[in-house]
Design a protein around this motif. Structure first.
Motif, PDB file in Angstrom:
ATOM      1  N   TYR A 214       0.833  -1.204   0.000  1.00 23.52           N
ATOM      2  CA  TYR A 214       0.000   0.000   0.000  1.00 23.52           C
ATOM      3  C   TYR A 214       0.870   1.257   0.000  1.00 23.52           C
ATOM      4  O   TYR A 214       0.610   2.221  -0.722  1.00 23.52           O
ATOM      5  CB  TYR A 214      -0.893  -0.031   1.239  1.00 23.52           C
ATOM      6  CG  TYR A 214      -2.022   0.959   1.277  1.00 23.52           C
ATOM      7  CD1 TYR A 214      -3.220   0.700   0.617  1.00 23.52           C
ATOM      8  CD2 TYR A 214      -1.926   2.134   2.007  1.00 23.52           C
ATOM      9  CE1 TYR A 214      -4.282   1.585   0.684  1.00 23.52           C
ATOM     10  CE2 TYR A 214      -2.974   3.031   2.082  1.00 23.52           C
ATOM     11  CZ  TYR A 214      -4.156   2.750   1.419  1.00 23.52           C
ATOM     12  OH  TYR A 214      -5.210   3.637   1.482  1.00 23.52           O
TER      13      TYR A 214
ATOM     14  N   ALA B   7       2.189   1.081  -4.088  1.00 26.96           N
ATOM     15  CA  ALA B   7       1.107   1.963  -4.525  1.00 26.96           C
ATOM     16  C   ALA B   7       1.406   3.427  -4.222  1.00 26.96           C
ATOM     17  O   ALA B   7       0.732   4.323  -4.721  1.00 26.96           O
ATOM     18  CB  ALA B   7      -0.209   1.551  -3.857  1.00 26.96           C
TER      19      ALA B   7
ATOM     20  N   ILE C  10       0.922   5.237  -1.566  1.00 28.42           N
ATOM     21  CA  ILE C  10      -0.193   5.918  -0.912  1.00 28.42           C
ATOM     22  C   ILE C  10       0.268   6.379   0.465  1.00 28.42           C
ATOM     23  O   ILE C  10       0.744   5.581   1.277  1.00 28.42           O
ATOM     24  CB  ILE C  10      -1.411   4.986  -0.777  1.00 28.42           C
ATOM     25  CG1 ILE C  10      -1.844   4.476  -2.159  1.00 28.42           C
ATOM     26  CG2 ILE C  10      -2.570   5.715  -0.097  1.00 28.42           C
ATOM     27  CD1 ILE C  10      -2.938   3.436  -2.108  1.00 28.42           C
TER      28      ILE C  10
ATOM     29  N   VAL D 168      -1.846   9.922  -3.267  1.00 27.89           N
ATOM     30  CA  VAL D 168      -0.987   9.038  -4.039  1.00 27.89           C
ATOM     31  C   VAL D 168       0.067   9.903  -4.722  1.00 27.89           C
ATOM     32  O   VAL D 168      -0.269  10.868  -5.423  1.00 27.89           O
ATOM     33  CB  VAL D 168      -1.783   8.254  -5.088  1.00 27.89           C
ATOM     34  CG1 VAL D 168      -0.882   7.253  -5.803  1.00 27.89           C
ATOM     35  CG2 VAL D 168      -2.959   7.527  -4.436  1.00 27.89           C
TER      36      VAL D 168
ATOM     37  N   HIS E 223       3.766   9.868  -7.008  1.00 25.10           N
ATOM     38  CA  HIS E 223       4.725   9.061  -7.767  1.00 25.10           C
ATOM     39  C   HIS E 223       5.279   9.882  -8.930  1.00 25.10           C
ATOM     40  O   HIS E 223       4.524  10.562  -9.639  1.00 25.10           O
ATOM     41  CB  HIS E 223       4.057   7.802  -8.327  1.00 25.10           C
ATOM     42  CG  HIS E 223       4.993   6.908  -9.076  1.00 25.10           C
ATOM     43  ND1 HIS E 223       5.984   6.186  -8.466  1.00 25.10           N
ATOM     44  CD2 HIS E 223       5.093   6.628 -10.402  1.00 25.10           C
ATOM     45  CE1 HIS E 223       6.651   5.485  -9.367  1.00 25.10           C
ATOM     46  NE2 HIS E 223       6.126   5.753 -10.553  1.00 25.10           N
TER      47      HIS E 223
ATOM     48  N   LEU F 123      -1.971  -3.446  -5.010  1.00 25.25           N
ATOM     49  CA  LEU F 123      -2.086  -2.090  -5.546  1.00 25.25           C
ATOM     50  C   LEU F 123      -0.719  -1.634  -6.022  1.00 25.25           C
ATOM     51  O   LEU F 123       0.283  -1.825  -5.334  1.00 25.25           O
ATOM     52  CB  LEU F 123      -2.616  -1.134  -4.474  1.00 25.25           C
ATOM     53  CG  LEU F 123      -4.035  -1.402  -3.967  1.00 25.25           C
ATOM     54  CD1 LEU F 123      -4.321  -0.555  -2.730  1.00 25.25           C
ATOM     55  CD2 LEU F 123      -5.050  -1.097  -5.046  1.00 25.25           C
TER      56      LEU F 123
ATOM     57  N   THR G 281       1.263   1.717  -8.259  1.00 23.98           N
ATOM     58  CA  THR G 281       1.215   3.007  -8.947  1.00 23.98           C
ATOM     59  C   THR G 281       2.447   3.149  -9.834  1.00 23.98           C
ATOM     60  O   THR G 281       3.568   2.867  -9.409  1.00 23.98           O
ATOM     61  CB  THR G 281       1.181   4.173  -7.947  1.00 23.98           C
ATOM     62  OG1 THR G 281      -0.013   4.068  -7.166  1.00 23.98           O
ATOM     63  CG2 THR G 281       1.175   5.517  -8.670  1.00 23.98           C
TER      64      THR G 281
ATOM     65  N   LEU H 272      -2.808   4.677 -10.448  1.00 23.47           N
ATOM     66  CA  LEU H 272      -2.941   3.683  -9.387  1.00 23.47           C
ATOM     67  C   LEU H 272      -3.894   2.622  -9.914  1.00 23.47           C
ATOM     68  O   LEU H 272      -4.994   2.942 -10.372  1.00 23.47           O
ATOM     69  CB  LEU H 272      -3.507   4.312  -8.122  1.00 23.47           C
ATOM     70  CG  LEU H 272      -4.006   3.344  -7.038  1.00 23.47           C
ATOM     71  CD1 LEU H 272      -2.854   2.561  -6.421  1.00 23.47           C
ATOM     72  CD2 LEU H 272      -4.782   4.100  -5.964  1.00 23.47           C
TER      73      LEU H 272
END
Length: 543
Positions: A91, A95, A97, A120, A122, A165, A167, A216
């Motif tokens: 997570y 991901a 997050i 989120v 990235h 998950l 990203t 994501l």
């Protein structure tokens, strides 16, 4: 995100070494926090459902650790620390997050709904993320502790076992799928198209000419399944993908399946094979309309009737007696309740009233063999050869050569026969035109696919089967469902008995001018009860 193997997630699944001894994460945190599982040997584990205070305490600690990104600690408050730790670590790590804030709602017993608000971030891009989920607190079987009953959906409602998950850069560029009239097709406007649009993007994103963005997504355990996008951080440039779908027919299909649980429908254009609509209303989200594998009941009598005519057993106006019962290979077959026996019935009469016993008696006639129905399905209707290329994953139907009681059962759409609405819509289209045109959702010109071929029906056989379907729609078992439809119409009803179910699956297929549609509603009853109204609504839309 480029596929290549699952993202490695390691946080939360290691053992902690303390004073030279290895402790499982669950035991270590329990001992340090005093949450149970440690303590003196004299303590007796609690039993029974957790009370309100325990639910509040467990969820509070679980949410607090989750918010802080403490995957291992949060996982220790669940009944599956290993799987929970891996997913909670991903997570944050995969991901990306962060800034997580969780707001619990009002508990219902031991179930607690909650809202997650996070960010989120990235590759220099960020976007807010908000969603709702829920969890249930249970009693640990060995420790007696109140623990979160672990399911991946706790972390996000779209997650299933083995999913995670991630990203990053999109595995495929976005696509703007458009219908035959140029209407943009979105999952918001046409909800049951969601998984199909994801698949189209996965397969045709690059060919459609777009550029990828940053997203994501849910990376599914099934590596053949397309990623499910959840949030776009940076938009890519979508490519335009033309489909054969009709926005109007699709809208009608979406609305029609909502009336009946576990239902699916497909509409095709018989003159071309183009798919006009595909809709599903199912709890599992499965595209049963294209991929289902279940018995189609008496809709199969379209193929069986064609086989009888093609092999010279009888004709539309030839004999097809309808006795109360018929025995084949020690198995006794009956008709639906209320159908009057008719020893002088023609094939048309037995077809429009869906007389099972007439068809059972006729499959014993020369020159028919165990393989006759299989050949008819494969060579005339293009069914069961595993060579359709619709543009997405689909099942082509199965009509295996069967001996014993299954030879008769297959003729009635039971036994070993497996179909889905796509297959039966195609069967109807072949009966209407006499030609097999493989259904497709995306033009083969886009990727050079070669569509399947089959001989089709002779003009005489097609005319007879089509006329029997007309009679069924106006005078037979399909008349009520098809009432009020103008134009050239025809239909066939079906109900399929499934082991373990008290209620039969409802099947119905029909045509109106140059549209053929088929639907099923699992445990929906007789063909006209559920599937019939769905098909009629879809046929009515193309006016």
């Amino acid at each position: 995100m480029r596929k290549g193997g699952k993202a490695a997630v390691v946080g939360g699944v290691f053992a902690l070494m303390v004073g030279g001894a290895a402790y499982g994460v669950h035991d270590f945190v329990s001992a340090m926090s005093g949450d149970g599982g440690g303590g003196t040997g004299a303590s007796v584990p609690k039993s029974g459902p957790p009370d309100r205070d325990e639910v509040a305490e467990t969820t509070g600690k679980f949410f607090a650790a989750w918010e802080k990104g403490q995957a291992t600690r949060a996982a220790s408050y669940t009944d599956n620390a290993q799987d929970a730790g891996a997913l909670l670590a991903a997570y944050g790590d995969e991901a990306h997050i962060g800034d997580v804030r969780i707001t619990p709602g009002t508990a219902t017993g031991t179930t607690v709904p909650f809202t997650v608000k996070a960010t989120v971030t990235h590759a220099g891009e960020s976007a807010p993320l908000t969603y709702r989920s829920e969890l249930t607190v249970v009693r640990g079987r060995t420790t007696g502790r109140a623990l979160v009953d672990w399911e991946p959906s706790v972390v996000h409602p779209e997650l299933r076992d083995g999913d995670t998950l991630v990203t990053g850069e999109s595995a495929q560029p976005p696509v703007e799928a458009v219908g035959r009239e140029g209407t943009v097709l979105t999952k918001e406007e046409y909800p049951s198209l969601g998984p199909i649009l994801d698949t189209l993007r996965e397969k045709y994103g690059e060919k459609a000419g777009g550029t990828p963005g940053v997203e994501l997504v849910v990376r599914h355990a099934d590596e053949t399944a397309a990623d499910t996008p959840l949030l776009t951080l940076a938009k890519g440039r979508p490519g335009k993908l033309r489909t054969t779908l009709s926005a109007g027919v699709q809208a009608a299909a979406e609305k029609a399946v909502q009336r009946f649980a576990e239902s699916s429908v497909v509409a095709v254009k018989p003159s071309t094979g183009e798919v006009l609509a595909v809709a599903n209303h199912r709890r599992d989200g499965f595209n049963a309309a294209f991929q289902g594998r279940v018995a189609p009941g008496s809709t199969m009598k379209i193929i069986t009737a064609a086989m009888l005519i093609d092999n010279g057993v009888t004709t539309m106006n030839g004999p097809a007696p309808c006795p109360p019962t018929a025995t084949w290979q020690s198995q006794t077959f009956k008709n639906l309740t209320g159908l009057r026996p008719n020893e002088g019935a023609t094939l048309a009469h037995s077809f429009l009233h869906s007389c099972n016993t007439a068809f059972v008696k006729l499959v014993d006639e020369e020159p028919l063999t165990d393989a006759s129905l299989t050949r008819e399905a494969q060579e005339r209707f293009g069914i069961g050869r595993d060579d359709w290329k619709t543009g997405i994953v689909s099942f082509d139907g199965s009509v295996p050569a069967s001996g014993g009681p299954d030879r008769a059962a297959n003729a009635l759409g039971q036994g070993q026969v497996q179909m889905n609405p796509l297959n039966m819509a195609s069967v109807t289209a072949t009966a209407v035109t006499g030609a097999f045109r493989q259904p497709y959702l995306v033009s083969p010109e886009l990727d050079g696919r070669r569509l399947a071929r089959a001989e089709g029906l002779s003009a005489s056989t097609a005319a007879q089967v089509k006329q029997m379907m007309r009679l069924t729609a106006t005078q037979g078992t399909a008349a009520e469902a098809m009432a009020g439809l103008g134009g050239d119409i025809g239909a066939k009803t079906g109900s399929a008995e499934v082991d373990g179910n008290d209620t039969a699956d409802s099947w119905f297929t029909g045509f109106r001018n140059d549209v053929a549609a088929a639907a099923m509603a699992q445990q929906g009853g007789r063909g006209g009860d559920a599937a019939g109204p769905i098909v009629a609504a879809v046929l009515r839309a193309d006016s």
